[in-house]
Structure formats: structure tokens, C-alpha cells
Design a protein around this motif. Structure first.
Motif, mmCIF file in Angstrom:
data_model
loop_
_atom_site.group_PDB
_atom_site.id
_atom_site.type_symbol
_atom_site.label_atom_id
_atom_site.label_comp_id
_atom_site.label_asym_id
_atom_site.label_seq_id
_atom_site.Cartn_x
_atom_site.Cartn_y
_atom_site.Cartn_z
ATOM 1 N N TRP A 1 0.831 -1.209 0.000
ATOM 2 C CA TRP A 1 0.000 0.000 0.000
ATOM 3 C C TRP A 1 0.861 1.252 0.000
ATOM 4 C CZ3 TRP A 1 -5.527 0.573 1.751
ATOM 5 C CH2 TRP A 1 -6.264 -0.549 1.418
ATOM 6 N N VAL A 2 1.977 1.214 0.742
ATOM 7 C CA VAL A 2 2.876 2.379 0.780
ATOM 8 C C VAL A 2 3.416 2.676 -0.615
ATOM 9 C CG1 VAL A 2 5.113 3.193 1.634
ATOM 10 C CG2 VAL A 2 3.490 2.121 3.206
ATOM 11 N N ILE A 3 3.702 1.613 -1.380
ATOM 12 C CA ILE A 3 4.222 1.796 -2.743
ATOM 13 C C ILE A 3 3.112 2.146 -3.720
ATOM 14 C CG2 ILE A 3 5.316 0.605 -4.683
ATOM 15 C CD1 ILE A 3 6.852 -1.092 -2.646
ATOM 16 N N ALA A 4 1.990 1.417 -3.637
ATOM 17 C CA ALA A 4 0.982 1.483 -4.693
ATOM 18 C C ALA A 4 0.070 2.697 -4.591
ATOM 19 C CB ALA A 4 0.140 0.210 -4.676
ATOM 20 N N VAL A 5 -0.338 3.083 -3.377
ATOM 21 C CA VAL A 5 -1.328 4.162 -3.250
ATOM 22 C C VAL A 5 -0.800 5.497 -3.779
ATOM 23 C CG1 VAL A 5 -2.662 5.534 -1.600
ATOM 24 C CG2 VAL A 5 -2.615 3.042 -1.402
ATOM 25 N N PRO A 6 0.387 5.962 -3.376
ATOM 26 C CA PRO A 6 0.865 7.239 -3.942
ATOM 27 C C PRO A 6 1.046 7.182 -5.461
ATOM 28 C CG PRO A 6 2.147 6.633 -2.005
ATOM 29 C CD PRO A 6 1.320 5.450 -2.355
ATOM 30 N N ILE A 7 1.567 6.055 -5.955
ATOM 31 C CA ILE A 7 1.775 5.934 -7.403
ATOM 32 C C ILE A 7 0.441 5.925 -8.139
ATOM 33 C CG2 ILE A 7 2.596 4.399 -9.227
ATOM 34 C CD1 ILE A 7 4.860 3.570 -7.400
#
Length: 327
Positions: free
Chosen positions: A116-122
Motif C-alpha cells: 500500500w505504501v508503494i501502490a497508493v501514492p503511485i
């Protein structure tokens, strides 16, 4: 909300009963049983087993009884907290689960958080900058992440790390810490070894999450209420984060139900490649050797994680989205 949660918890009982029936039936489907596997392996090594010895082994493990009696004994023991003895490891299944399940669930939860830390901002950036250079780049990376198997990514990263640093990332601990008691140094060593499997699991999962969030947010920002709020002068970033993102993130929350067991089950090959002592390799070996008690217990745990994850998804959806109400 409290009544809904209580009702769902009570529903776990019949669900787990049905899961136990299906699990026991499925592991009985392949021809033969553990004794056949044991005898075959013994014969490969040059040993022999006569009919009397075979009957004694079957009686020892209760495999000479009808299937429904075997199931009844298994369920009775589970209700008493006894999962039976593993044929393969010649140890109580409960002891194996106590060793492997907590670290597996811990790794899965950490991988989900990192995902989630990687995917949500992207996903948010890609949707707000549709068709930009970065959007095309993230889209390409997402498709690569969906296409590349996790075990292949693990092998490549392990090779690159070894070539650049000479450090072989394998196992949960370095050799000097494996038998040592827990300490700050051992915990730090564990983090040094776990970053690679966590990264592999997170990257392979983040690819799909990015695509889902991007598509949901693109659909949401085109709706009338967003246009109205923007026309009234609300700052763009505040507008996006306060309304469209809260709604677009719903599909991600609803995937917790299958994402948690998928991470636990999906780390089988990754754990094999990286020599991580989790439930994945144990489940694979138990299935190959037809160790029905160990296999059944692990399948039940994965199924229970699905039900628990679904419950967590429903509760979080009600908290995040005020439109959702449970009577």
C-alpha cells in the motif's frame, strides 16, 4: 456495527466446519495415502516393506479406518486444540504451526503494508497526471510487475545483491544468529534478511493495486460533485484527498479478504527460493507426501484468513465510506 461484527464472527463456525469437510475431502482425492508415499520412498532407498509391516503402519496412523471415521477423529481432536501428528515430520502439527504461522502472517502483513505504501501514492499520481510521461512509466512498470513471477524477481534481486555486495540474502537469519536467543542484534539481523522477500511480495502485489486505484480514481474525478467542488474554489489537493480518493480506495479495502491469504499462500515459491522458514514450503512438502493432517490444518488456516480478512474489509469499508451502513 457491533451486531454486524458479532453476527459475522458467529458465522465463522459453520464456515470453518464446511471448510474442514472440503479440505479433508480434497486431500483424500489423490490416489494412495501417506503410507504409499512412505513405502515408495523406502523402496527407492533399497528397503522393503511386507504386508504385515504396511498394515502396522496404517494402524499406527489410523489410515486403516473408513474416511468418515478419520474425519470425525480429526475434527474431534481439533476442537480440543490438537491438530494431530504430522506423518512427514513425526511431530505434533500444533508445534509446527506455532513455529511457522506467526512469522508467515507477520511477513504477509508487513508485505501488505509495504504494498500500500508503494501502490497508493503511485496510483493517485498516475490518475491525476493521466497520459503524462510518469503515468506511462508507472503503467509500464505495473504491467511488468504483473507479468514477472515473484520467484524470478527474487532470483534476480538475490543475484544482483550478491554480485554488488557479496552478501548472500537467504534464510531468515544469518548462520551465527539462527540458534542464538532473541536480542536486538538478532532482530536487526532478521530485518537485514527479510527486506528482500518483503520487497518481492510487495512489488508483485503493488502492480495490480496500482491499476485498480488508477482506474477507480479516474472514474471518480470525472463526476459532477468533483466539478462542483472545484468550481467553488476548493484547493485541488484537498479536494482530491478528501472526496475522490476516499471513495476510490474502497476497491482496495475490499481486496483485503483475498489479499492476505494470497500473500500467505503466494510466498510458497519465494520462500523456497530464499530459504525462508514459513508455512509455504511446509505446505508444499505436506501435499507432496500426502501428510493429510498437516495439509488439512494449513488449508484451514488459509481459509480462516480469507474469512477474517473479509470481515476486516467490511468493517474498514464502513469506517472509511459513510455511505455504507450495517443494521
Amino acid at each position: 456495527m457491533a451486531r454486524f461484527v458479532l453476527r459475522r464472527l458467529l458465522m465463522l463456525i459453520p464456515f470453518l466446519f464446511l471448510i474442514s469437510v472440503v479440505s479433508f475431502a480434497v486431500i483424500q482425492l489423490p490416489p494412495g495415502d501417506f503410507v504409499d508415499t512412505y513405502v515408495r520412498n523406502l523402496e527407492v532407498q533399497g528397503g522393503t516393506v511386507n504386508q504385515g509391516q504396511r498394515a502396522a503402519i496404517e494402524a499406527q496412523y489410523g489410515l486403516d479406518r473408513p474416511v468418515y471415521i478419520q474425519y470425525g477423529i480429526w475434527v474431534k481432536h481439533i476442537a480440543q486444540g490438537d491438530f494431530g501428528n504430522s506423518f512427514l515430520y513425526d511431530r505434533p502439527v500444533g508445534d509446527i504451526l506455532k513455529e511457522r504461522v506467526p512469522r508467515t502472517v507477520g511477513i504477509a502483513l508487513a508485505a501488505m503494508l509495504l504494498t500500500w505504501v508503494i501502490a497508493v501514492p503511485i496510483g493517485i499520481y498516475s490518475a491525476l497526471r493521466q497520459y503524462s510521461v510518469w503515468d506511462h512509466l508507472f503503467t509500464f512498470i505495473s504491467f511488468v510487475g504483473l507479468a514477472v513471477p515473484g520467484f524470478l524477481l527474487a532470483l534476480v534481486l538475490m543475484y544482483v545483491v550478491y554480485e554488488k555486495t557479496g552478501w548472500l540474502v537467504t534464510g531468515m537469519f544469518s548462520p551465527e544468529y539462527r540458534a542464538a536467543p532473541w536480542s536486538v542484534a538478532k532482530f536487526v539481523d532478521m530485518l537485514k534478511n527479510l527486506w528482500l522477500p518483503l520487497l518481492v511480495l510487495a512489488v508483485t502485489s503493488a502492480a495490480g493495486v496500482i491499476r485498480v486505484l488508477r482506474a477507480s480514481l479516474l472514474d471518480e474525478v470525472k463526476k459532477q460533485y468533483v466539478t462542483t467542488a472545484r468550481s467553488k474554489g476548493m484547493p485541488e489537493w484537498k479536494l482530491v484527498m478528501r472526496y475522490p480518493v476516499r471513495i476510490a480506495i474502497n476497491p482496495l479495502i475490499s481486496t483485503i479478504g483475498w489479499m492476505l491469504p494470497a500473500l500467505v499462500g503466494g510466498e510458497v515459491v519465494v520462500s523456497k527460493v530464499l530459504n525462508i522458514p514459513t508455512t509455504g514450503p511446509v505446505l508444499l512438502e505436506a501435499i507432496l507426501s500426502q501428510d493429510m493432517y498437516l495439509t488439512g490444518a494449513l488449508v484451514m488456516i488459509l481459509s480462516a484468513l480469507t474469512v477474517i480478512g473479509t470481515l476486516a474489509s467490511d468493517v474498514l469499508l464502513a469506517v472509511v465510506d459513510p455511505r455504507i451502513r450495517y443494521e
